[in-house]
Design a protein around this motif. Structure first.
Motif, PDB file in Angstrom:
ATOM      1  N   LEU A   1       0.844  -1.198   0.000  1.00 25.08           N
ATOM      2  CA  LEU A   1       0.000   0.000   0.000  1.00 25.08           C
ATOM      3  C   LEU A   1       0.875   1.242   0.000  1.00 25.08           C
ATOM      4  O   LEU A   1       1.875   1.312   0.722  1.00 25.08           O
ATOM      5  N   HIS A   2       0.504   2.218  -0.809  1.00 24.61           N
ATOM      6  CA  HIS A   2       1.247   3.461  -0.909  1.00 24.61           C
ATOM      7  C   HIS A   2       0.642   4.522   0.007  1.00 24.61           C
ATOM      8  O   HIS A   2      -0.578   4.587   0.178  1.00 24.61           O
ATOM      9  N   LEU A   3       1.500   5.337   0.579  1.00 27.41           N
ATOM     10  CA  LEU A   3       1.042   6.406   1.467  1.00 27.41           C
ATOM     11  C   LEU A   3       0.678   7.642   0.647  1.00 27.41           C
ATOM     12  O   LEU A   3       1.320   7.935  -0.373  1.00 27.41           O
ATOM     13  N   GLU A   4      -0.334   8.341   1.107  1.00 25.79           N
ATOM     14  CA  GLU A   4      -0.781   9.562   0.440  1.00 25.79           C
ATOM     15  C   GLU A   4      -0.209  10.813   1.094  1.00 25.79           C
ATOM     16  O   GLU A   4      -0.095  11.854   0.461  1.00 25.79           O
ATOM     17  N   THR A   5       0.116  10.720   2.376  1.00 28.48           N
ATOM     18  CA  THR A   5       0.646  11.882   3.081  1.00 28.48           C
ATOM     19  C   THR A   5       2.158  11.949   2.917  1.00 28.48           C
ATOM     20  O   THR A   5       2.807  10.994   2.474  1.00 28.48           O
ATOM     21  N   SER A   6       2.722  13.082   3.287  1.00 29.87           N
ATOM     22  CA  SER A   6       4.161  13.256   3.310  1.00 29.87           C
ATOM     23  C   SER A   6       4.493  14.209   4.447  1.00 29.87           C
ATOM     24  O   SER A   6       3.598  14.705   5.142  1.00 29.87           O
ATOM     25  N   CYS A   7       5.770  14.460   4.666  1.00 30.91           N
ATOM     26  CA  CYS A   7       6.187  15.384   5.716  1.00 30.91           C
ATOM     27  C   CYS A   7       7.628  15.787   5.456  1.00 30.91           C
ATOM     28  O   CYS A   7       8.338  15.156   4.665  1.00 30.91           O
ATOM     29  N   GLN A   8       8.049  16.820   6.127  1.00 34.69           N
ATOM     30  CA  GLN A   8       9.432  17.232   6.055  1.00 34.69           C
ATOM     31  C   GLN A   8      10.273  16.415   7.042  1.00 34.69           C
ATOM     32  O   GLN A   8       9.812  16.080   8.126  1.00 34.69           O
ATOM     33  N   ARG A   9      11.488  16.094   6.655  1.00 32.86           N
ATOM     34  CA  ARG A   9      12.429  15.484   7.583  1.00 32.86           C
ATOM     35  C   ARG A   9      12.845  16.573   8.577  1.00 32.86           C
ATOM     36  O   ARG A   9      13.356  17.617   8.182  1.00 32.86           O
ATOM     37  N   PRO A  10      12.564  16.390   9.879  1.00 33.17           N
ATOM     38  CA  PRO A  10      12.850  17.451  10.843  1.00 33.17           C
ATOM     39  C   PRO A  10      14.329  17.841  10.839  1.00 33.17           C
ATOM     40  O   PRO A  10      15.207  16.982  10.755  1.00 33.17           O
ATOM     41  N   GLN A  11      14.591  19.124  10.931  1.00 35.98           N
ATOM     42  CA  GLN A  11      15.966  19.595  11.020  1.00 35.98           C
ATOM     43  C   GLN A  11      16.570  19.169  12.363  1.00 35.98           C
ATOM     44  O   GLN A  11      15.858  19.022  13.357  1.00 35.98           O
ATOM     45  N   PRO A  12      17.887  18.965  12.426  1.00 39.67           N
ATOM     46  CA  PRO A  12      18.508  18.582  13.703  1.00 39.67           C
ATOM     47  C   PRO A  12      18.425  19.708  14.719  1.00 39.67           C
ATOM     48  O   PRO A  12      18.320  20.886  14.355  1.00 39.67           O
ATOM     49  N   LEU A  13      18.480  19.337  15.989  1.00 40.78           N
ATOM     50  CA  LEU A  13      18.462  20.333  17.050  1.00 40.78           C
ATOM     51  C   LEU A  13      19.773  21.107  17.075  1.00 40.78           C
ATOM     52  O   LEU A  13      20.834  20.571  16.763  1.00 40.78           O
ATOM     53  N   THR A  14      19.693  22.359  17.472  1.00 36.06           N
ATOM     54  CA  THR A  14      20.897  23.169  17.645  1.00 36.06           C
ATOM     55  C   THR A  14      21.371  23.081  19.090  1.00 36.06           C
ATOM     56  O   THR A  14      20.606  22.714  19.994  1.00 36.06           O
ATOM     57  N   GLN A  15      22.626  23.434  19.322  1.00 30.94           N
ATOM     58  CA  GLN A  15      23.142  23.453  20.687  1.00 30.94           C
ATOM     59  C   GLN A  15      22.401  24.489  21.533  1.00 30.94           C
ATOM     60  O   GLN A  15      22.249  24.315  22.741  1.00 30.94           O
ATOM     61  N   GLU A  16      21.928  25.551  20.894  1.00 35.01           N
ATOM     62  CA  GLU A  16      21.146  26.561  21.617  1.00 35.01           C
ATOM     63  C   GLU A  16      19.872  25.951  22.183  1.00 35.01           C
ATOM     64  O   GLU A  16      19.505  26.185  23.338  1.00 35.01           O
ATOM     65  N   THR A  17      19.187  25.155  21.355  1.00 35.67           N
ATOM     66  CA  THR A  17      17.954  24.505  21.809  1.00 35.67           C
ATOM     67  C   THR A  17      18.251  23.519  22.934  1.00 35.67           C
ATOM     68  O   THR A  17      17.547  23.491  23.953  1.00 35.67           O
ATOM     69  N   ILE A  18      19.285  22.721  22.771  1.00 31.26           N
ATOM     70  CA  ILE A  18      19.651  21.741  23.798  1.00 31.26           C
ATOM     71  C   ILE A  18      19.962  22.450  25.109  1.00 31.26           C
ATOM     72  O   ILE A  18      19.547  22.018  26.191  1.00 31.26           O
ATOM     73  N   GLY A  19      20.697  23.560  25.028  1.00 26.68           N
ATOM     74  CA  GLY A  19      21.013  24.312  26.242  1.00 26.68           C
ATOM     75  C   GLY A  19      19.782  24.880  26.908  1.00 26.68           C
ATOM     76  O   GLY A  19      19.669  24.908  28.140  1.00 26.68           O
ATOM     77  N   ARG A  20      18.815  25.315  26.108  1.00 27.75           N
ATOM     78  CA  ARG A  20      17.574  25.869  26.653  1.00 27.75           C
ATOM     79  C   ARG A  20      16.772  24.784  27.367  1.00 27.75           C
ATOM     80  O   ARG A  20      16.155  25.028  28.409  1.00 27.75           O
TER      81      ARG A  20
END
Length: 369
Positions: A341-360
């Motif tokens: 079966l084929h999927l009809e939806t799609s999505c973006q591959r999430p961007q990696p986290l930044t060190q700023e986000t990890i620190g927060r």
């Protein structure tokens, strides 16, 4: 999708975000303890009954409803919260089917609210470290993956396991989602699925807790084997089972033309990564990301709050949750139809986290204004 810039940004000295938790199951205690430990969040209400939930969602002190109800109740509780003007973070799955999920997404968009859904384990150090290796092409061209979830099932330990053997649950929806989310985050969207399924018994017995000894029915496959094809060309074969005793096979491996990676279970945020750059020569990798504490369990809620405060955290993306839901729906359908079966939806591959986000996230009381 609503942009994070569409929401007013809270400054550092603002009051913490008010959280209302709906659902009193085994997982609620872990969420509650992590939320209580964060200066960025505060619990304003807890609900395990319908009447309490209706009062909770209209409480003006609550900004975000965390939906930890059994799978079949997810859609109704999330809808109630969105209708009351609350942002929602739901345990997986987003809804029982795609029609319900799309309806929730439409409602959230109309109300200008954020709708987010677990799992968020791919935001943890283990999978973010693997993402870094893949992006650096350390493994060469990524050709595929193999994974397994094999254990006797939640009836052996859960106080109320029956819902986990019914619709929107079973090993596929309850645990397989972690493998699927990890691979979509690492490889990108899925193109098609082919699957087989079986069921070792049509009923089970509760082993522990107040319902110990009670027999309940099983209505979903308890052993599922699936083959995935990804839009970017990779393939993966996965097994999700509540029927076996265990397995010594790696929970998840990724294969490339220059090397292979052995990952910890994708349901975990942390864990050891092993790498082989020549045949059968495995070594443990030094952690590629700062180790964070138990607050990782609410990484998804932190990401939602980042979104509301205007930070560029690459999640939540409800299209990602919808795509993973469709993959599970199509896998289950394939076990019945015996077809690809084929999927009809799609999505973006999430961007990696930044060190700023990890620190927060690591120091939530020190986030930037």
């Amino acid at each position: 999708m609503t942009s994070p810039r569409d929401f007013p940004r809270r400054k550092q000295n603002d009051a913490p975000w008010g959280i209302g938790i709906v659902g009193g199951g085994d997982i609620s205690g872990r969420y509650a303890s992590c939320i209580e430990a964060s200066p960025r969040l505060v619990i304003r209400g807890l609900s395990a009954k319908d009447e309490d939930t209706r009062a909770l969602v209209v409480d003006p002190s609550i900004d975000i409803v965390v939906n930890l109800t059994p799978p079949l109740a997810h859609e109704a509780v999330s809808r109630l919260a969105l209708q009351a003007g609350k942002h929602v973070y739901s345990e997986k799955p987003l809804a029982h089917d795609l029609t319900q999920a799309r309806s929730l997404m439409k409602l959230a968009a109309e109300r200008g609210l954020v709708l987010a859904c677990a799992p968020a384990t791919f935001l943890g150090p283990a999978q973010q470290g693997v993402r870094q290796l893949l992006d650096a092409e350390s493994m060469g061209t990524v050709i595929g993956a193999r994974g397994i979830l094999m254990y006797p099932g939640p009836d052996k330990w859960h106080h109320n396991p029956a819902p986990l053997f019914g619709p929107a649950a079973g090993p596929l929806f309850d645990m397989g989602i972690y493998h699927l989310a990890a691979l979509v985050a690492l490889f990108g969207p899925i193109e098609s699925v082919t699957a087989l399924g079986s069921q070792s018994a049509n009923s089970r017995i509760v082993a522990k807790g107040p319902k110990a000894g009670e027999r309940f029915g099983v209505s979903v496959p308890t052993h599922v084997c699936t083959l995935l094809k990804f839009v970017n060309g990779q393939t993966a074969d996965l097994v999700f089972s509540f029927d076996g005793v265990g397995s010594v096979a790696p929970a998840l491996e990724i294969y490339g033309t220059k090397g292979s990676l052995c990952l910890p279970p994708p349901s975990q945020f942390n864990g050891t990564i092993k790498q082989a750059l020549s045949y059968d020569a495995w070594s443990e990798l030094v952690p590629l990301r700062d180790e964070r504490d138990d607050s990782l369990w609410i990484a998804g809620i932190y990401a939602l709050v980042d979104h509301l405060e205007g930070f560029d955290t690459p999640w939540p993306d409800v299209e990602f949750a919808l795509h993973c839901l469709e993959a599970m729906v199509k896998i289950e359908a394939s076990t019945k139809l015996g077809e690809t079966l084929h999927l009809e939806t799609s999505c973006q591959r999430p961007q990696p986290l930044t060190q700023e986000t990890i620190g927060r996230w690591k120091h939530p009381d020190q986030r930037a204004a």
